[in-house]
Structure formats: structure tokens, C-alpha cells
Design a protein around this motif. Structure first.
Motif, PDB file in Angstrom:
ATOM      1  N   GLY A 221       0.810  -1.221   0.000  1.00 41.97           N
ATOM      2  CA  GLY A 221       0.000   0.000   0.000  1.00 41.97           C
ATOM      3  C   GLY A 221       0.838   1.263   0.000  1.00 41.97           C
ATOM      4  N   ALA A 222       2.019   1.174   0.540  1.00 40.55           N
ATOM      5  CA  ALA A 222       2.912   2.334   0.551  1.00 40.55           C
ATOM      6  C   ALA A 222       3.392   2.705  -0.843  1.00 40.55           C
ATOM      7  N   GLN A 223       3.163   1.815  -1.818  1.00 31.54           N
ATOM      8  CA  GLN A 223       3.593   2.070  -3.189  1.00 31.54           C
ATOM      9  C   GLN A 223       2.476   2.662  -4.049  1.00 31.54           C
ATOM     10  N   ALA A 224       1.428   3.171  -3.416  1.00 29.91           N
ATOM     11  CA  ALA A 224       0.292   3.700  -4.174  1.00 29.91           C
ATOM     12  C   ALA A 224       0.714   4.795  -5.153  1.00 29.91           C
ATOM     13  N   ARG A 225       1.746   5.562  -4.802  1.00 26.70           N
ATOM     14  CA  ARG A 225       2.196   6.622  -5.703  1.00 26.70           C
ATOM     15  C   ARG A 225       2.629   6.051  -7.055  1.00 26.70           C
ATOM     16  N   ARG A 226       3.234   4.870  -7.068  1.00 24.77           N
ATOM     17  CA  ARG A 226       3.678   4.267  -8.329  1.00 24.77           C
ATOM     18  C   ARG A 226       2.482   4.062  -9.256  1.00 24.77           C
ATOM     19  N   ALA A 227       1.409   3.502  -8.685  1.00 26.87           N
ATOM     20  CA  ALA A 227       0.205   3.293  -9.490  1.00 26.87           C
ATOM     21  C   ALA A 227      -0.407   4.618  -9.913  1.00 26.87           C
ATOM     22  N   TRP A 228      -0.494   5.561  -8.970  1.00 26.57           N
ATOM     23  CA  TRP A 228      -1.087   6.866  -9.268  1.00 26.57           C
ATOM     24  C   TRP A 228      -0.350   7.556 -10.406  1.00 26.57           C
ATOM     25  N   ASP A 229       0.956   7.546 -10.378  1.00 26.51           N
ATOM     26  CA  ASP A 229       1.732   8.245 -11.405  1.00 26.51           C
ATOM     27  C   ASP A 229       1.478   7.678 -12.799  1.00 26.51           C
ATOM     28  N   VAL A 230       1.432   6.348 -12.912  1.00 22.41           N
ATOM     29  CA  VAL A 230       1.217   5.759 -14.236  1.00 22.41           C
ATOM     30  C   VAL A 230      -0.230   5.967 -14.686  1.00 22.41           C
ATOM     31  N   TRP A 231      -1.172   5.831 -13.760  1.00 19.89           N
ATOM     32  CA  TRP A 231      -2.576   6.045 -14.131  1.00 19.89           C
ATOM     33  C   TRP A 231      -2.824   7.497 -14.543  1.00 19.89           C
ATOM     34  N   ARG A 232      -2.229   8.437 -13.810  1.00 20.64           N
ATOM     35  CA  ARG A 232      -2.453   9.842 -14.162  1.00 20.64           C
ATOM     36  C   ARG A 232      -1.814  10.158 -15.509  1.00 20.64           C
ATOM     37  N   ASN A 233      -0.657   9.595 -15.765  1.00 24.69           N
ATOM     38  CA  ASN A 233      -0.017   9.805 -17.055  1.00 24.69           C
ATOM     39  C   ASN A 233      -0.874   9.244 -18.190  1.00 24.69           C
ATOM     40  N   GLN A 234      -1.517   8.114 -17.964  1.00 26.25           N
ATOM     41  CA  GLN A 234      -2.374   7.507 -18.985  1.00 26.25           C
ATOM     42  C   GLN A 234      -3.577   8.390 -19.315  1.00 26.25           C
ATOM     43  N   VAL A 235      -4.233   8.940 -18.292  1.00 27.93           N
ATOM     44  CA  VAL A 235      -5.402   9.763 -18.592  1.00 27.93           C
ATOM     45  C   VAL A 235      -4.995  11.107 -19.181  1.00 27.93           C
ATOM     46  N   THR A 236      -3.786  11.581 -18.837  1.00 27.57           N
ATOM     47  CA  THR A 236      -3.288  12.816 -19.453  1.00 27.57           C
ATOM     48  C   THR A 236      -3.032  12.591 -20.934  1.00 27.57           C
ATOM     49  N   GLN A 237      -2.437  11.456 -21.268  1.00 26.17           N
ATOM     50  CA  GLN A 237      -2.200  11.133 -22.666  1.00 26.17           C
ATOM     51  C   GLN A 237      -3.507  10.920 -23.421  1.00 26.17           C
ATOM     52  N   ASP A 238      -4.478  10.278 -22.754  1.00 27.46           N
ATOM     53  CA  ASP A 238      -5.781  10.078 -23.398  1.00 27.46           C
ATOM     54  C   ASP A 238      -6.418  11.419 -23.749  1.00 27.46           C
ATOM     55  N   GLY A 239      -6.290  12.398 -22.824  1.00 20.77           N
ATOM     56  CA  GLY A 239      -6.891  13.697 -23.064  1.00 20.77           C
ATOM     57  C   GLY A 239      -6.199  14.494 -24.138  1.00 20.77           C
ATOM     58  N   ALA A 240      -4.924  14.170 -24.404  1.00 19.13           N
ATOM     59  CA  ALA A 240      -4.165  14.918 -25.399  1.00 19.13           C
ATOM     60  C   ALA A 240      -4.410  14.407 -26.814  1.00 19.13           C
ATOM     61  N   ARG A 241      -5.069  13.264 -26.948  1.00 25.28           N
ATOM     62  CA  ARG A 241      -5.281  12.677 -28.281  1.00 25.28           C
ATOM     63  C   ARG A 241      -6.439  13.367 -28.999  1.00 25.28           C
TER      64      ARG A 241
END
Length: 241
Positions: A221-241
């Protein structure tokens, strides 16, 4: 475990991204919502106006008080009291998700308890994730929605000090000490439920013990930032398309 809680415009941007992440990960769809307390200890929280989660932008986020009221003419969600009453009772909670994620719902309408089967979901109660029964508080003719402070309070009581509570015939509520933590927990509640359903078709699952769940929550659970960073990057890329 602690994760930073953004403030001001950063919090609005992160909360808008959280909506899109949860849609992308199959936790939210046209319904459901995610909120964030405006600051640690604050008596206000941010939650979108009544809007599909995938359409939420920072400008759609309304400041709510702990009585569920807003100072804004735009219509709020009917179930804002889920969030308000949890924040009122849990000063440790800085973010809340209410979802109807499909793999979770069967555990709220059957005798089989939702329990952690994977190390990513150690935050779940080891023996049985509690189930909120609205008919115990409002009779058997409701629409199952939490549309009053009284119902919000009864749901918050079922959640108590835990991370997740199921809502019979409705969905679930997830609480976290940061926005990234609650998103992580909401996603892996759905993942755990899906894997548990699969395991039950094979036989009796080997569940995590209480000690394993606690240890896994502290380390993984302490690694939640790892998941958050990749998920946020994915939705940012989705929005840029």
C-alpha cells in the motif's frame, strides 16, 4: 503509510484526474463519484457537480460543507451525504470514492464475504468486508440511494474505522488518507473481487490472514504513488489525443 495531499489548484487538477482514472480502470462509469477534503482537518471537501465522472474538470468541482450543503447554484450529487458524513466522523480520511464497480456488487448481495485474496488488497478487512443494509434504517421501499444526512451517518457507522464497506444492491464506499491512496484502494477492491470470484469457481480460496493483510497493506500500500503516477499519465495522454 502517508502520501502527500495536494492543495489549491493542484488538488482540483488531481481530483479531476482521479475521476478519469477511475473511469479508465472500470471502477466508475456514468455514475459514482470521488471527493477530497480541501485540507487535512478541514470542514469542507471538493466533489463535482452532478456530472458523469468522465466529464469532470477542475471547474466542475464544488466546495461542500460537512452538512452536505454548497454555496453554488449548480446541482450537486444526490449522494453527497456519503462523503459528508464519512468526513464528519473520520478526521483521518482525506478522500472518498463511491462506486458501483461490477465485480464488487455480488459480495454485497450474497452470503459470501469479500475478503483479501491478493497482496494488493491487504487494506480489506481480513474476515469480512462489512455490508451496509439500507432497509435496516429506511425500510424496504427506498431506491437504495444515500440522500440524507441520516442515511449517510448510518453508512459511515457501518464503515466505522475501515477502508471499504459494501452497499447491498448498490455498490461500495472506499476511504483513504490521501487521494492517491483512495484511488489505489478503489481500483484494487474491484481487482480483488474479480480474482476472488474467479477463485471461487475453482474451489475454496486461500485468503490472506489478518497478519498477512496488515503486512501487505503496510508494504504494498505504501507504493500507491507508483500506481497513481502511471494512471495519471495515462489519462493525461488520453486527453491529449
Amino acid at each position: 503509510m502517508t502520501h502527500p495531499h495536494p492543495a489549491g489548484a493542484d488538488l482540483r487538477d488531481a481530483l479531476a484526474a482521479a475521476n478519469r482514472i477511475l473511469v479508465r480502470e472500470g471502477v466508475l462509469d456514468a455514475f459514482g463519484h470521488v471527493s477530497a477534503r480541501t485540507a487535512p482537518g478541514a470542514g469542507t471537501f471538493l466533489l463535482s457537480r452532478n456530472l458523469a465522472p468522465g466529464s469532470v474538470t477542475p471547474s466542475d468541482l464544488l466546495v461542500h460543507h460537512l452538512d452536505g450543503q454548497i454555496d453554488d447554484p449548480r446541482p450537486p450529487y444526490l449522494e453527497r451525504f456519503i462523503h459528508a458524513e464519512i468526513y464528519r466522523r473520520r478526521p483521518d480520511v482525506l478522500a472518498v470514492v463511491h462506486s458501483h464497480s461490477p465485480s464488487v456488487i455480488p459480495f454485497g448481495v450474497s452470503d459470501t464475504p469479500l475478503r483479501p485474496v491478493v497482496h494488493m488488497a491487504g487494506f480489506l478487512t481480513a474476515e469480512r468486508t462489512p455490508v451496509y443494509e439500507i432497509s435496516d434504517h429506511a425500510g424496504d421501499a427506498t431506491d437504495l440511494l444515500i440522500t440524507s444526512p441520516e442515511l449517510g451517518a448510518s453508512l459511515a457507522t457501518t464503515l466505522a474505522g475501515g477502508s471499504v464497506a459494501l452497499m447491498r444492491g448498490h455498490g461500495s464506499v472506499t476511504a483513504g488518507a490521501s487521494l492517491m491512496e483512495v484511488v489505489y484502494r478503489a481500483v484494487y477492491t474491484e481487482v480483488n473481487a474479480r480474482i476472488q470470484l474467479q477463485a471461487l469457481t475453482l474451489g475454496t480460496p486461500r485468503y490472506l490472514s489478518a497478519g498477512e493483510a496488515k503486512a501487505a497493506d503496510q508494504s504494498v500500500g505504501a507504493q500507491a504513488r507508483r500506481a497513481w503516477d502511471v494512471w495519471r499519465n495515462q489519462v493525461t495522454q488520453d486527453g491529449a489525443r
